[in-house]
Enzyme design. Structure first.
Site, PDB file in Angstrom:
ATOM      1  N   GLN A  59       0.827  -1.198   0.000  1.00  0.00           N
ATOM      2  CA  GLN A  59       0.000   0.000   0.000  1.00  0.00           C
ATOM      3  C   GLN A  59       0.869   1.259   0.000  1.00  0.00           C
ATOM      4  O   GLN A  59       1.776   1.404   0.831  1.00  0.00           O
ATOM      5  CB  GLN A  59      -0.911   0.028   1.235  1.00  0.00           C
ATOM      6  N   GLN A  63      -0.434   0.057  -5.745  1.00  0.00           N
ATOM      7  CA  GLN A  63      -1.512  -0.400  -4.874  1.00  0.00           C
ATOM      8  C   GLN A  63      -2.014   0.768  -4.025  1.00  0.00           C
ATOM      9  O   GLN A  63      -1.232   1.489  -3.415  1.00  0.00           O
ATOM     10  CB  GLN A  63      -1.033  -1.526  -3.954  1.00  0.00           C
ATOM     11  N   ASP A  64      -3.360   0.942  -4.008  1.00  0.00           N
ATOM     12  CA  ASP A  64      -4.003   1.981  -3.176  1.00  0.00           C
ATOM     13  C   ASP A  64      -3.585   3.393  -3.593  1.00  0.00           C
ATOM     14  O   ASP A  64      -3.377   4.262  -2.748  1.00  0.00           O
ATOM     15  CB  ASP A  64      -3.677   1.783  -1.693  1.00  0.00           C
ATOM     16  N   ASP A 110      -6.560  -2.465  -6.107  1.00  0.00           N
ATOM     17  CA  ASP A 110      -7.457  -1.621  -5.298  1.00  0.00           C
ATOM     18  C   ASP A 110      -7.079  -0.148  -5.401  1.00  0.00           C
ATOM     19  O   ASP A 110      -7.107   0.584  -4.413  1.00  0.00           O
ATOM     20  CB  ASP A 110      -7.409  -2.054  -3.823  1.00  0.00           C
ATOM     21  N   ARG A 127     -13.622  -5.076  -6.265  1.00  0.00           N
ATOM     22  CA  ARG A 127     -13.939  -6.094  -5.272  1.00  0.00           C
ATOM     23  C   ARG A 127     -14.419  -5.397  -4.006  1.00  0.00           C
ATOM     24  O   ARG A 127     -14.055  -4.240  -3.739  1.00  0.00           O
ATOM     25  CB  ARG A 127     -12.739  -6.996  -4.989  1.00  0.00           C
TER      26      ARG A 127
END
Length: 480
Positions: free
Chosen positions: A273, A295-296, A317, A385
């Site tokens: 993250q 990521q993130d 994500d 998701r």
């Protein structure tokens, strides 16, 4: 010992908002998980008469602060103490907004959703003290009343009109300050009132970590364009930081606007993250900006946020949070993840079915990033998701310029509990990844078939965009 006090506060806060919205007669303490504690904090005399919001909130605050002062330092280990402090910050955020309900009751539903999300975030911290990546807290949104007065009369930004800056940041010495943080610090000291305040950041690469806190409502950052004005850093979860602390830029002040800036986190996919921008700014707008990470990348944490003609890059994500987020005419670029990983564009975190939050991605393009490198083996890309059980994401009139896994949507870490509770929808998308024939058969998946169904997710209806976006001068489509 700490957790019941916070849980009880959120139970009380939720009931206060519900009573404010509906004027429904409730028996407060009988309907909370901890009735004895409720009676102790609020008192049974409230059961039979009308009451204001401030008094029970102030009593809850006093009880919690007294508990922290008396017991907190001696009953928690270091990690538990950190989680407890995060919970207190989250609860203060709820109190700040409950105290504003008398000013604008129309905001009640949105702030109630935020209270519920904060409740869940607090719980997550105490579920597993070893893995604590879900807690996103820190400086919280301003307690100042949001006013659109300072926004009226703004010239349409799309027309390229000159906007007068209050201060200028330039690395070459031609401005008032050499760094953005210096400008923000000076603004906090010198600014009078809460009218729109503009910081112009000239072209350059600014390696900084920036927090625009609760004392900075109606702030505007203007750069020289995507990839010209770049704010960058490389903080990441593998350094032992909580996810929110990895953010290159955090925005908490109400009514924030950014234009012509790249927000970047250069930590690679192997570092987990790593947030480029975290926004918890109500009525915030990002126009012709770029968000680069893996990521993130982009955390739409709370409240109403509008993104127009922006570029978002990432892998896992990379658009996440529990805001009412609307992305219009944007480019979403999927990068190459780690071997064995799949790409998931969204991870929306709605925690209650009645919550007004969710992500709408409208008239945008999903494609491979120009800087992507060939992967070893096939890489699956999913539309999203469910980070929380009631996750809600809608794609409307988008161009899927890459292959999307035929199922479209992915369970979160194998959790099937959300299949009936999510709300995932697609409407009139096109491109090589838009075929919905093989999509998931979850009860919560909805291939919309009419404009009437989709219209509930227009900027006009989803978060009352007509009432506040025009005042910023940023163009947008009202309908779908």
């Amino acid at each position: 010992m700490a957790k019941p006090y916070l849980l009880e506060f959120y139970s009380i806060a939720t009931l206060v908002v519900l009573k404010f919205i509906s004027c429904y007669e409730v028996s407060f303490c009988d309907r909370t998980p901890f009735p004895k504690l409720c009676n102790l904090i609020i008192g049974q005399e409230l059961e039979s008469r009308d009451f204001g919001i401030n008094m029970p909130m102030s009593q809850a605050r006093e009880a919690l602060e007294d508990y922290l002062t008396t017991y907190g330092q001696t009953t928690f280990d270091d990690q538990a103490m950190e989680d407890w402090i995060d919970c207190l910050e989250l609860y203060k955020d709820v109190i700040n907004h409950l105290n504003l309900l008398n000013v604008n009751p129309k905001n009640a539903e949105n702030w109630l959703a935020n209270a519920t999300f904060n409740h869940q975030t607090c719980l997550n911290g105490f579920k597993d003290l070893k893995v604590h990546v879900d807690v996103l807290s820190g400086n919280k949104p301003s307690t100042s009343k949001f006013s659109t007065t300072g926004l009226r009369g703004f010239t349409q930004l799309a027309e390229g009109a000159m906007i007068e800056a209050n201060v200028v940041v330039a690395q070459d010495g031609s401005g008032d300050f050499g760094t953005i943080n210096e400008a923000i610090e000076a603004t906090q000291k010198q600014r009078i009132g809460t009218d729109r305040y503009v910081i112009y950041v000239k072209a350059g690469i600014y390696k900084e970590n920036i927090v625009i806190g609760q004392s900075m409502p109606n702030l505007m950052l203007i750069g020289d364009g995507i990839d010209a004005t770049v704010i960058t850093n490389d903080k990441n979860n593998h350094q032992g930081l909580l996810t929110d602390k990895t953010a290159t830029v955090q925005v908490w002040g109400l009514g924030f606007i950014a234009m012509g800036i790249t927000f970047e986190n250069t930590a690679g996919p192997e570092y987990g993250q790593a947030i480029a921008l975290l926004s918890a700014s109500d009525f915030s707008v990002f126009y012709r900006c770029s968000f680069k990470g893996f990521q993130d990348t982009l955390c739409l944490l709370h409240y109403r946020q509008f993104y127009r003609e922006c570029d978002i890059y990432g892998t896992v994500d990379f658009i996440f949070g529990d805001a009412s987020g609307f992305l219009q005419n944007c480019n979403i670029y999927v990068r190459t993840p780690l071997p064995g990983q799949q790409n998931t564009i969204t991870a929306q975190g709605r925690v209650e079915e009645t919550s007004t939050t969710g992500f709408v991605i409208h008239n945008s393009r999903i494609s491979s990033s120009p800087d992507s490198t060939p992967a070893n083996g096939p890489v699956m890309t999913y539309l999203g998701r469910p980070w929380r059980d009631y996750s809600r994401v809608v794609y409307i009139k988008c161009d899927f310029d890459i292959m999307i896994d035929p199922t479209g949507w992915l369970p979160y870490n194998g959790n099937s509990a959300a299949f009936e509770r999510v709300y995932y929808a697609e409407f009139l998308n096109k491109g090589i990844g838009a075929n919905t024939d093989g999509r998931v058969t979850w009860p919560g998946y909805h291939p919309l078939t009419s404009g009437e169904e989709a219209e509930q997710f227009s900027a006009r209806n989803f978060f009352a965009g007509e009432s506040w976006i025009p005042q910023t001068g940023v163009p947008f489509y009202y309908g779908i």
